[in-house]
Design an enzyme around this catalytic site. Structure first.
Site, PDB file in Angstrom:
ATOM      1  N   CYS A 332      -6.021  19.200   1.696  1.00 10.78           N
ATOM      2  CA  CYS A 332      -6.751  19.888   2.933  1.00 10.78           C
ATOM      3  C   CYS A 332      -6.493  21.393   2.927  1.00 10.78           C
ATOM      4  CB  CYS A 332      -6.503  19.184   4.344  1.00 10.78           C
ATOM      5  SG  CYS A 332      -7.552  19.499   5.618  1.00 10.78           S
ATOM      6  N   HIS A 431      -6.850  13.390   2.915  1.00 12.30           N
ATOM      7  CA  HIS A 431      -5.397  13.086   3.527  1.00 12.30           C
ATOM      8  C   HIS A 431      -5.114  11.683   3.185  1.00 12.30           C
ATOM      9  CE1 HIS A 431      -4.650  16.620   5.833  1.00 12.30           C
ATOM     10  NE2 HIS A 431      -5.859  16.656   6.455  1.00 12.30           N
TER      11      HIS A 431
END
Length: 496
Positions: A332, A431
């Protein structure tokens, strides 16, 4: 009245979240349809529900313990700090905006009516609610607009159990001081006390327990030992307990870079369970060395963290390690950091407009005001991957890098992440990537092969199985430590 009990703490990190998860599992085991609830959570560890809503991970953990799919109503308000003075305010899974502490404090009462409506909905749908407070109910400078501790308890008539952390010391003073600072009508809601995180002989505590019960008129419901359970920690307080050193008995050294606004460090919980992995957190250039893998984690302030790494010389330490043989993996915000440029034309994260990234991949990220929050399924070669995305940037490959994975959803087919030509530098928006046990073992075995080590099979339980085991172990420990008969009386509003 809905059957409910609220856990409030004498301070942050008293253990409310874990105890709430344990009570959820006990009530579920005993046949109740139980739901967790925390009206306001401040944390950089968040989760995306199947509907694409963002919520705090503590209530996700409690939902799992209760046998439920996470529902954003369990955590209506999530605050994600973006600086020392400002937070992104998320209500029912969607961004309301950025606010400073003063503005949000004035804004809170406007949320209360909606919070009470949600609480009532949950009460109609479930047999019982386990409510978690935040911080301490005795923050006298914030009590006038409280929506998460006694302000909520008073509004819904919920009985309170006060949780005190004995591991930090001063437990009896913290119990007495907290109760003494409450208003009379608030003190009347406190029906019990739990002393948490105890190490030693409980018999030595008895004189203190007797005295605190006499002074406060509130019974101590039990003493819970210091527990080591494989449950996701709630927020960055838990980072202080993470290892900063290499376990030399393990074959692989993996170092997570400690960013100032590090988010979703629960991404690495699965790695901690791998038998050959020593996972450590690195907070300075001198600590890094040459690990097998360097991980750049998620960040709530990618541009600020990029400047921080450059100012502290951590970027140079990473570069030296990579040139010496370390692999590099970004997730991310950490993926965004790997690129050549970070562009912010709309001032989403800063007013700088554009800064140079760390330059490990030929990619660039443009920050946008819209936020992608979605559970996704992806494919990388023969591996099917699951995870979730939480980001406000759009990243594109400029050079010869390949994509990390392919995502297919109702929006069509699109590429995720980037991988260097030698495969040693990788980045993804997914994630939870390391929760994919088969893929993770293959990744680790590739490193083992390069070190001349034999591959290992997938070992032990999956993350989901580990969690399920942990919830049952937690419930067993609480049953043996707490007066559950009294807790059930409190839940049902019986007695004084």
């Amino acid at each position: 009245m809905t059957d409910a009990v609220m856990l409030q703490g004498t301070a942050s990190d008293a253990g409310k979240s874990v105890l709430a998860a344990g009570l959820c599992r006990i009530f579920k085991q005993d046949g109740l349809a139980v739901v967790p609830f925390k009206s306001q959570n401040m944390a950089l560890n968040s989760f995306i529900t199947s509907l694409g809503d963002e919520m705090g991970r503590a209530q996700v953990t409690q939902a799992e313990a209760a046998g439920l799919e996470p529902d954003v109503r369990m955590n209506p308000v999530l605050l994600k700090p973006s600086s020392d003075h400002r937070s992104q305010v998320i209500f029912l899974g969607k961004i309301l905006g950025e606010m400073d502490a003063t503005s949000y404090h004035q804004f809170k009462p406007a949320l209360l009516e909606d919070i009470l409506q949600i609480y009532q909905e949950l009460g109609e749908e479930y047999d019982a609610i386990v409510v978690e407070g935040a911080g301490s109910p005795a923050e006298i400078n914030l009590k006038d607009k409280d929506i998460v501790n006694m302000g909520l308890a008073r509004a819904v008539g919920c009985p309170v159990i006060l949780v005190a952390d004995i591991d930090k010391g001063g437990v009896f003073a913290s119990i007495y001081g907290t109760i003494a600072l409450l208003e009379p009508e608030e003190r009347a809601l406190v029906k019990g006390i739990i002393i948490n995180k105890f190490r030693g002989d409980v018999a030595l505590l008895q004189p203190g327990i007797d005295m605190i019960e006499e002074l406060t008129g509130v019974p101590v419901l039990g003493v819970v030992p210091y527990l080591q359970v494989a449950i996701d920690p709630e927020d960055s307080v838990a980072l202080s307990q993470k290892s900063r050193t290499v376990d030399k008995t393990k074959d692989l050294d993996i170092a997570v870079i400690g960013l100032k606004r590090l988010s979703n460090f629960t991404d690495f919980q699965a790695l901690e369970n791998e038998v050959d992995v020593s996972l450590r957190y690195v907070w300075s250039a001198t600590e890094l060395g040459t690990p097998d893998v360097i991980i750049l984690p998620g960040s709530k302030d990618t541009i600020g963290d990029c400047l921080y790494l450059q100012e502290e010389g951590i970027d140079q330490a990473i570069s030296r390690a990579v040139h010496t043989g370390s692999r590099l993996f970004g997730i991310c915000g950490g993926y965004q950091l790997l690129g050549r440029r970070l562009l912010d034309p709309d001032g989403v994260e800063s007013q700088l407009g554009e800064i140079a990234g760390l330059g490990f991949l030929d990619i660039e990220t443009v920050f946008r005001k819209s936020k992608r929050t979605k559970q996704v399924q992806a494919r990388q070669g023969s591996y099917c991957l699951s995870g979730y995305e939480i980001h406000m940037g759009e990243t594109k490959i400029l050079g010869q890098e390949e994509a990390f994975a392919v995502i297919e959803d109702e929006g069509g087919r699109h590429l995720d992440g980037a991988v260097s030509r030698d495969g040693h530098i990788q980045g993804t928006y997914l994630h939870g990537i390391f929760d994919n046990q088969e893929w993770t073992r293959a990744y680790l075995n590739q490193i083992r092969s390069e070190k001349g080590l034999a591959p290992l099979p997938i070992s032990g339980l999956s993350m989901a199985e580990r969690k399920e085991q942990a919830y049952n172990q937690l419930a067993d420990q609480l049953r043996s430590s707490l007066d559950m008969k009294r807790i059930y009386q409190i839940l049902k509003g019986e007695g004084g």
